[in-house]
Scaffold this motif. Sequence first.
Motif, PDB file in Angstrom:
ATOM      1  N   SER A 200      68.714  45.286 -22.518  1.00 11.43           N
ATOM      2  CA  SER A 200      69.449  46.461 -22.055  1.00 11.43           C
ATOM      3  C   SER A 200      68.838  47.007 -20.763  1.00 11.43           C
ATOM      4  N   PRO A 201      69.631  47.171 -19.704  1.00 10.29           N
ATOM      5  CA  PRO A 201      69.093  47.704 -18.448  1.00 10.29           C
ATOM      6  C   PRO A 201      68.465  49.086 -18.600  1.00 10.29           C
ATOM      7  N   VAL A 202      69.093  49.957 -19.373  1.00  9.90           N
ATOM      8  CA  VAL A 202      68.546  51.307 -19.514  1.00  9.90           C
ATOM      9  C   VAL A 202      67.248  51.277 -20.311  1.00  9.90           C
ATOM     10  N   ALA A 203      67.164  50.406 -21.311  1.00 11.52           N
ATOM     11  CA  ALA A 203      65.922  50.282 -22.077  1.00 11.52           C
ATOM     12  C   ALA A 203      64.809  49.684 -21.218  1.00 11.52           C
ATOM     13  N   LEU A 204      65.164  48.708 -20.384  1.00 12.91           N
ATOM     14  CA  LEU A 204      64.168  48.105 -19.498  1.00 12.91           C
ATOM     15  C   LEU A 204      63.604  49.128 -18.524  1.00 12.91           C
ATOM     16  N   ARG A 205      64.486  49.957 -17.981  1.00 11.11           N
ATOM     17  CA  ARG A 205      64.017  50.964 -17.017  1.00 11.11           C
ATOM     18  C   ARG A 205      63.002  51.901 -17.656  1.00 11.11           C
ATOM     19  N   ARG A 250      75.376  38.343 -33.286  1.00 16.27           N
ATOM     20  CA  ARG A 250      75.947  37.885 -32.028  1.00 16.27           C
ATOM     21  C   ARG A 250      75.102  38.403 -30.881  1.00 16.27           C
ATOM     22  N   ALA A 251      75.330  37.872 -29.702  1.00 15.15           N
ATOM     23  CA  ALA A 251      74.605  38.339 -28.512  1.00 15.15           C
ATOM     24  C   ALA A 251      75.170  39.684 -28.061  1.00 15.15           C
ATOM     25  N   PRO A 252      74.329  40.640 -27.749  1.00 18.56           N
ATOM     26  CA  PRO A 252      74.830  41.942 -27.285  1.00 18.56           C
ATOM     27  C   PRO A 252      75.431  41.856 -25.872  1.00 18.56           C
ATOM     28  N   VAL A 253      76.358  42.753 -25.616  1.00 18.90           N
ATOM     29  CA  VAL A 253      76.953  42.868 -24.274  1.00 18.90           C
ATOM     30  C   VAL A 253      76.612  44.268 -23.754  1.00 18.90           C
ATOM     31  N   TYR A 254      75.653  44.339 -22.850  1.00 24.43           N
ATOM     32  CA  TYR A 254      75.166  45.639 -22.389  1.00 24.43           C
ATOM     33  C   TYR A 254      75.951  46.146 -21.181  1.00 24.43           C
ATOM     34  N   LYS A 255      76.035  47.477 -21.097  1.00 18.73           N
ATOM     35  CA  LYS A 255      76.723  48.128 -19.986  1.00 18.73           C
ATOM     36  C   LYS A 255      75.772  48.972 -19.130  1.00 18.73           C
ATOM     37  N   GLY A 256      74.535  49.087 -19.589  1.00 20.94           N
ATOM     38  CA  GLY A 256      73.562  49.853 -18.806  1.00 20.94           C
ATOM     39  C   GLY A 256      73.738  51.354 -18.919  1.00 20.94           C
ATOM     40  N   ARG A 257      74.277  51.772 -20.069  1.00 21.83           N
ATOM     41  CA  ARG A 257      74.427  53.224 -20.247  1.00 21.83           C
ATOM     42  C   ARG A 257      74.382  53.555 -21.759  1.00 21.83           C
TER      43      ARG A 257
END
Length: 257
Positions: A200-205, A250-257
């Motif tokens: 997840s982009p937000v988690a990575l940040r 299944r593989a998650p599909v992240y939106k960055g929010r």
Amino acid sequence: MEFKTLQVQIADGVAVVTLNRPPVNAQNAELRSDVIECFDTLSDMAEVACIVITGSGKTFSAGADIRERPNLAEKPGAYGRHNRLTRECHYAMVECSKPIIAAINGPALGAGFGLVMGADIWVASENAYVSMPEINVGLAGGVTYLQKYFSQSRARRMFYTGMQVSAQELYRLGLVEACLPPDELMPYAMGIAREIASKSPVALRLAKEAARMTLSMPQREAYRYEQGNTVALSKTEDAREAQMAFLEKRAPVYKGR
């Protein structure tokens, strides 16, 4: 993104930054300015989740270009500007919002090792080594960071003598993730980078921010800070998607929010 001293390639959420100032990627004012602009820009690019930094040719970076040094002390203010640029080059990486992997493809000396130490994860080729050789040209700098990663004895021996530490020794000390044949270095680094980029982009940040911020906090406050991040993340769409994907296998599909 075009620079005179860097090559930047972006694909699949990973930016590869290659130091490109032949023959040994010595750092002058132009290269340092390019590094600052590059990492500041990548930090804000939504399409980049992870960064790999490496060097062109057989050298990661031979450190500061000594040709800029001789006359600095003669002009008022010149050394101050030089030192500020050197610091900000390192901190542009440290403060970048994206995880950074240093793929150490050859010698990383002085300020070259400083760039490595600005990265989150290190991997090295078997022909790589690091050192702080400033003492050999009548200068001294870098012990602050040496003592962060090495024991007092080893850090000060490196600082006082300019000794080289091989990739094999770095691996023995647990400072690099792997010590690999040169042709395996980038595939290994890219494998880690792609795994990171799948999160997840937000988690990575927030994970990158926490890794940096908690270094200077008392343990109790650091843990509390991390818990606050977890609370904030639990309210995001990405967290809900990750949990549903786990339950649905299944593989998650992240939106960055």
